[in-house]
Design a protein around this motif. Structure first.
Motif, PDB file in Angstrom:
ATOM      1  N   VAL A   1       1.197  -1.340  -0.434  1.00 43.35           N
ATOM      2  CA  VAL A   1       0.227  -0.116  -0.245  1.00 43.35           C
ATOM      3  C   VAL A   1       0.609   1.206  -0.181  1.00 43.35           C
ATOM      4  N   ARG A   2       1.973   1.257   0.657  1.00 43.23           N
ATOM      5  CA  ARG A   2       2.902   2.469   0.963  1.00 43.23           C
ATOM      6  C   ARG A   2       3.564   2.396  -0.766  1.00 43.23           C
ATOM      7  N   LEU A   3       4.292   1.368  -1.401  1.00 46.38           N
ATOM      8  CA  LEU A   3       4.188   1.344  -2.666  1.00 46.38           C
ATOM      9  C   LEU A   3       3.591   2.680  -3.323  1.00 46.38           C
ATOM     10  N   CYS A   4       2.325   1.958  -3.752  1.00 44.25           N
ATOM     11  CA  CYS A   4       1.106   2.317  -4.068  1.00 44.25           C
ATOM     12  C   CYS A   4       0.810   4.076  -3.971  1.00 44.25           C
ATOM     13  N   LEU A   5       0.552   4.358  -2.978  1.00 38.14           N
ATOM     14  CA  LEU A   5       0.491   5.700  -2.734  1.00 38.14           C
ATOM     15  C   LEU A   5       1.644   6.009  -2.922  1.00 38.14           C
ATOM     16  N   GLU A   6       2.844   6.209  -2.288  1.00 39.26           N
ATOM     17  CA  GLU A   6       3.727   6.855  -2.948  1.00 39.26           C
ATOM     18  C   GLU A   6       3.505   6.935  -4.519  1.00 39.26           C
ATOM     19  N   GLU A   7       3.739   6.262  -5.069  1.00 33.87           N
ATOM     20  CA  GLU A   7       3.621   6.238  -6.626  1.00 33.87           C
ATOM     21  C   GLU A   7       2.231   7.511  -6.831  1.00 33.87           C
ATOM     22  N   HIS A   8       1.572   7.655  -6.192  1.00 36.22           N
ATOM     23  CA  HIS A   8       0.236   8.340  -5.884  1.00 36.22           C
ATOM     24  C   HIS A   8       0.412   9.666  -5.702  1.00 36.22           C
TER      25      HIS A   8
END
Length: 614
Positions: free
Chosen positions: A292-299
């Motif tokens: 989830v952190r990696l996903c939000l980081e991209e956004h």
């Protein structure tokens, strides 16, 4: 150095020594490339296969390649500003939420800002440098960004104190099998009502403030945002956006319930059920949160590696209550680079123990002291408890509770009410009142069955509620198995039989005249488990090849700030074991709660706990 693309970039080091690729022609160039460095230790000639797209391999022949991830953002040939991009992306979130099919295997979700044909690698989790060298399993470095299947949307917020948005992610059931079965993770973002949302987007608020992930107790509990409005208010006042996520198997995430194991039981595949249930401990919860952190980081940071914490990329602040502390310390052990700071309340997991037996010896010691206080306060109950127990046992009683949960009042489940003692004096009083009611009906009046009112009261007092959170029972002892060669083997039951106050009733024997019976506390016993889970739970209890949950070497070298609130009278997390954990985690500061505070003081004394902790 070898690049994925032929482009005019050169290498430089920032003040922290991290290497980046810089466009020789300036930041307005067509591509922006960021190399995020980490150094996994692979055997010679072993291919690095963390990306679905073709990529260089690290081997003894190519030592320069270190598994760096490359993010290339194309502006479509124009010098699109970050603000223009944010507005465009915000509008797309509202008007046309993307479906899972809109996401490529690369894990990058910014398809409208990537030049067609560009091959990208997903950002990968970055474990501490010694992880593989220490013999840990390689799955910590194979975590890929989660996919957003439903972009944040407003929730109903009646108190108007803050804004809430829900978001749904998908992650692999087993992170080292990214193309295998997927599960859902439900999360809720809570932030200040005064935060201005451009085009009603969640992104500006989250980019302006660090994100604090609240990790609730358990295992098996859901994690709703509205459990403690006072906590939300205080954390928002301190400048955080708060993220609540239902752990895998709980709440609105892919949930485990009776129906989950029924299919296995119907075919006699109890081993399959046990194998599935064993995937829901804190190690995989951490992998989910990292995805989830990696996903939000991209956004949140598609244009820059600088976030609200001033670090490289998005870093969580963790706040773990009770079992949430177990999750936090596993995170701290294997992915410390993803964390900015950690706060714990009644959550200092016993990282130094050799087996679950050490935990239950300590917990039985604490609950014995509470029983002594109980009988000092209510000496008449020594006879009443014994007579109620013997009556229930003689009748072979198994009174089904009226709530439809299939839970039963039996001689043994009656004596598990000591879990209420965790709440302090109010818990002692509640159990005393119930003992008087039950004794009056079954013993004094010789009723064949307790009244519906008494059974409803027992339903309230029996705090395990395994019918609605079966993972609490299935994994309660497994969360203490850290060595990879230790099975719990119903540790609470075995350890209890070593003590005379518990040995008799745990074996289903009648209590002798003058014998004092003690209530059990934070112990899941076989008599409490829902029938449909018992076969699988026996197999989980016999499992010994668990993956490590903590790395003591890494914790000894820890550099992430950690502050932990502990309570001397905590009946769920032993205070002495907590002190050992503080000694094992470098830089961890223990804050001792006030006299009379207990395991639930974060909820009962929110303002004071937060002020002392922060």
């Amino acid at each position: 150095m070898k690049f994925h693309r032929n482009s005019p970039h050169e290498e430089e080091s920032d003040k922290d020594g991290d290497k980046r690729m810089v466009n020789k022609q300036g930041r307005r160039g067509r591509y922006k490339v960021r190399w995020r460095w980490w150094r996994p230790t692979l055997t010679p000639n072993e291919p690095f296969t963390s990306s679905p797209s073709p990529s260089p391999q690290r081997s003894s022949l190519n030592p320069e390649y270190s598994g760096s991830s490359v993010n290339i953002l194309s502006d479509g040939g124009s010098s699109q500003s970050e603000e223009d991009y944010q507005i465009k992306h915000s509008l797309s979130l509202i008007k046309a939420p993307l479906s899972p099919d809109d996401y490529s295997d690369s894990g990058i979700s910014l398809s409208d800002s990537i030049e067609p044909g560009t091959k990208l690698e997903p950002r990968l989790a970055m474990p501490y440098i010694g992880a593989e060298a220490e013999g840990n399993r390689p799955s910590w470095r194979n975590i890929r960004p989660a996919s957003i299947v439903q972009f944040p949307r407003p929730c109903v917020n009646l108190d108007k104190e803050f804004k809430i948005r829900t978001v749904h992610f998908t992650v692999p059931l087993e992170h080292h099998k990214p193309s295998g079965r997927q599960i859902n993770i439900h999360a809720e973002l809570v932030y200040d009502t005064h935060e201005r949302d451009r085009f009603d987007s969640w992104v500006p608020a989250c980019r302006a403030s660090p994100i604090l992930v609240f990790l609730c107790g358990g295992p098996g509990d859901k994690n709703p945002h509205d459990r403690s409005p006072a906590l939300n208010r205080m954390l928002i006042e301190k400048g955080y956006v708060v993220l609540y996520a239902d752990y895998r198997g709980t709440g609105q995430s892919s949930k485990i319930d009776s129906a989950t194991v029924k299919a296995y039981n119907d075919t006699g595949d109890f081993a399959g059920a046990a194998g599935y249930l064993s995937l829901f401990r804190q190690d995989n919860i951490v992998r989910d949160l990292e995805a989830v952190r990696l996903c939000l980081e991209e956004h949140l940071y598609p244009f820059s590696s600088t976030n609200g914490n001033g670090g490289d990329g998005l870093k969580w602040t963790l706040m773990g209550q009770s079992y949430g502390g177990w999750v936090a310390l596993t995170y701290l052990s294997f992915l410390p680079g993803s964390l900015a700071e950690v706060y714990l309340t009644a959550g200092l997991a016993p990282v130094t123990i050799g087996s679950p037996d050490e935990v239950y010896e300590a917990l039985y010691s604490g609950i014995r002291r509470s029983n002594q206080r109980y009988y000092q306060r209510y000496p008449e109950d020594e006879v009443l408890v014994r007579e109620v127990y013997n009556t229930l046992l003689s009748r072979g009683a198994a009174y089904e509770l009226p709530d439809g949960s299939k839970r039963k009042l039996t001689a043994q489940t009656f004596l598990t009410l000591g879990r209420k003692f965790i709440g302090g004096d109010s818990g002692l009083e509640a159990v005393h009142d119930f003992v008087g009611q039950l004794h009056g009906q079954l013993v004094r009046n010789n009723a064949l069955v307790p009244s519906q009112e008494v059974l409803k009261e027992f339903s309230k007092l029996e705090g395990f509620k395994l019918h609605s959170r079966p993972l609490y029972g299935v994994l309660h002892e497994a969360i203490y198995c850290n060595n990879g060669d230790t099975a719990s083997e119903w540790s609470a039951q075995r350890v209890g039989k070593r003590h005379q106050e518990y040995n008799g009733w745990l074996q289903g024997k009648h209590a002798a005249e003058g014998q004092r019976l003690y209530f059990s506390g934070e112990m899941v016993l076989p008599c409490l488990m829902p029938e449909e889970f018992r076969y699988a739970n026996d197999l989980v209890a016999s499992k010994a090849d668990w993956e490590p949950l903590y790395d003591l070497n890494q914790l000894k070298a820890n550099t992430v700030p950690v502050r932990a609130m502990a309570y001397q009278d905590d009946l769920a997390v032993d205070f002495e074991l907590s002190k050992r954990t503080v000694e094992a985690v470098k830089g961890c500061v223990m804050v001792v709660g006030k006299s009379g505070w207990n395991h639930g003081s974060l909820r009962n004394n929110t303002d004071e706990v937060i002020r002392m902790l922060f």
